[in-house]
Design a protein around this motif. Structure first.
Motif, mmCIF file in Angstrom:
data_model
loop_
_atom_site.group_PDB
_atom_site.id
_atom_site.type_symbol
_atom_site.label_atom_id
_atom_site.label_comp_id
_atom_site.label_asym_id
_atom_site.label_seq_id
_atom_site.Cartn_x
_atom_site.Cartn_y
_atom_site.Cartn_z
ATOM 1 N N THR A 83 0.954 -1.217 0.018
ATOM 2 C CA THR A 83 0.049 -0.065 0.070
ATOM 3 C C THR A 83 1.158 1.435 0.017
ATOM 4 O OG1 THR A 83 -0.053 -0.067 2.458
ATOM 5 C CG2 THR A 83 -1.693 -1.149 1.394
ATOM 6 N N ASN A 84 0.353 2.356 -0.223
ATOM 7 C CA ASN A 84 1.058 3.812 -0.086
ATOM 8 C C ASN A 84 1.614 3.881 1.390
ATOM 9 O OD1 ASN A 84 0.390 4.311 -2.788
ATOM 10 N ND2 ASN A 84 -1.409 5.576 -2.185
ATOM 11 N N ALA A 85 0.941 3.177 2.393
ATOM 12 C CA ALA A 85 1.374 3.409 3.698
ATOM 13 C C ALA A 85 2.725 2.788 3.831
ATOM 14 C CB ALA A 85 0.349 3.141 4.715
ATOM 15 N N ALA A 86 2.642 1.416 3.446
ATOM 16 C CA ALA A 86 3.788 0.614 3.293
ATOM 17 C C ALA A 86 5.100 1.119 2.577
ATOM 18 C CB ALA A 86 3.560 -0.773 2.952
ATOM 19 N N ARG A 87 4.857 1.794 1.467
ATOM 20 C CA ARG A 87 5.911 2.395 0.612
ATOM 21 C C ARG A 87 6.358 3.752 1.362
ATOM 22 N NH1 ARG A 87 4.331 2.382 -5.664
ATOM 23 N NH2 ARG A 87 6.028 3.330 -5.521
ATOM 24 N N SER A 88 5.492 4.528 2.053
ATOM 25 C CA SER A 88 5.751 5.749 2.543
ATOM 26 C C SER A 88 6.781 5.422 3.797
ATOM 27 C CB SER A 88 4.521 6.598 2.997
ATOM 28 O OG SER A 88 4.963 7.675 3.817
ATOM 29 N N VAL A 89 6.564 4.555 4.694
ATOM 30 C CA VAL A 89 7.176 4.184 5.761
ATOM 31 C C VAL A 89 8.477 3.708 5.699
ATOM 32 C CG1 VAL A 89 6.353 1.911 6.474
ATOM 33 C CG2 VAL A 89 6.949 3.622 8.074
ATOM 34 N N LEU A 90 8.610 2.848 4.494
ATOM 35 C CA LEU A 90 9.812 2.215 3.820
ATOM 36 C C LEU A 90 10.921 3.423 3.575
ATOM 37 C CD1 LEU A 90 11.673 -0.041 3.075
ATOM 38 C CD2 LEU A 90 10.298 -0.145 0.891
ATOM 39 N N ARG A 91 10.126 4.379 2.725
ATOM 40 C CA ARG A 91 10.936 5.519 2.497
ATOM 41 C C ARG A 91 11.557 6.120 3.847
ATOM 42 N NH1 ARG A 91 12.620 8.758 -1.207
ATOM 43 N NH2 ARG A 91 13.005 10.908 -0.884
ATOM 44 N N ASP A 92 10.778 6.373 4.703
ATOM 45 C CA ASP A 92 11.051 6.839 6.114
ATOM 46 C C ASP A 92 12.534 6.145 6.793
ATOM 47 O OD1 ASP A 92 9.702 9.191 5.510
ATOM 48 O OD2 ASP A 92 7.970 8.779 6.691
#
Length: 254
Positions: A83-92
């Motif tokens: 999900t977008n949430a999974a990709r967003s926290v991966l980036r952080d």
């Protein structure tokens, strides 16, 4: 899929970039490749990261399923159909600015239909890609790295030759002379002379601004072999192969 079955067709090599820029570019590249993934796997030490980044840990645990413990410190987390949430926290997670990134994030894996096509190890700055499994991932990573002193190169031995009893091997991300290997991230220039079958290499000799780290680097340089600055070839074929290989590296890292 076992990591021993991972096929590395390409490797990402960084040149003269600062740590912050490298982390951001790595995060961009992995996020771009994640658009082709059906699963993201993280092997991380949540307790260690949570000491300074509790919000990141909470977001990882919300967006990923915990699969189980790997050892006494690391747990395996998985996000199917990321999900977008999974990709967003991966980036952080990948842009953490402290030692927690290298120590607490053992690896990041991107999978497609059960096969790993990206494997990233922050501690060793190792960023490997299986472009044969997902060719579009190579294009996405190239696009993400555009404008950065970094590039994605074919992995494995690019060329190998022997001259005056010494064996040389250009195998990104390293150039090896006998058993001594040198990181191609420090390569800054290549000057090839076809008439004399000679290649001259220019290396970055700068040292960390931290005095302790600078002293340690200097000690290792004195104890270890020197980086080769002039290469000679017995045949025109090996010279041409090496010139093409080194020029591809310099195009990527400068």
């Amino acid at each position: 899929m076992s990591l021993t079955d991972f096929h590395r067709s390409h490797v990402v090599v960084f040149g003269a970039v600062g740590a912050t820029e490298e982390r951001a570019a790595t995060a961009d590249a992995i996020d771009g490749a994640a658009g082709h993934a059906t699963r993201i796997r993280l092997r991380i030490d949540c307790d260690g990261i949570g000491e300074q980044y509790p919000d990141v840990v909470r977001r990882v645990q919300a967006a990923y399923d915990r699969i189980g413990s790997v050892d006494s410190r690391h747990d395996e987390y998985c996000a199917n159909e990321p999900t977008n949430a999974a990709r967003s926290v991966l980036r952080d997670l990948l842009t953490i600015e402290t030692w927690h990134l290298a120590v607490c994030v053992q690896h990041v894996r991107l999978e497609r239909d059960g096969d790993t096509f990206v494997l990233y190890n922050a501690d060793h700055r190792q960023f490997d890609v299986d472009g044969d499994a997902v060719p579009a991932a190579v294009e996405s990573i190239e696009s993400a790295l555009e404008g950065t002193a970094a590039g994605i190169l074919p992995a494995g031995t690019c060329c190998e030759w022997e001259c005056d009893g010494t064996t040389y091997e250009l195998s990104p991300p390293s150039f090896c002379v006998e058993t001594a290997c040198f990181d191609l991230a420090a390569l800054r220039g290549v000057d090839a002379d076809a008439e004399t079958r000679t290649i001259r290499l220019e290396w970055d000799d700068s040292r960390p601004s931290n005095r302790v780290l600078s002293g340690l680097v200097g000690l290792l340089e004195r104890l270890g072999p020197s980086r080769p600055t002039e290469l000679r070839f017995d045949s025109r074929e090996s010279f041409r192969e090496a010139r093409a290989g080194f020029e591809a590296v310099i195009a990527a890292v400068t």
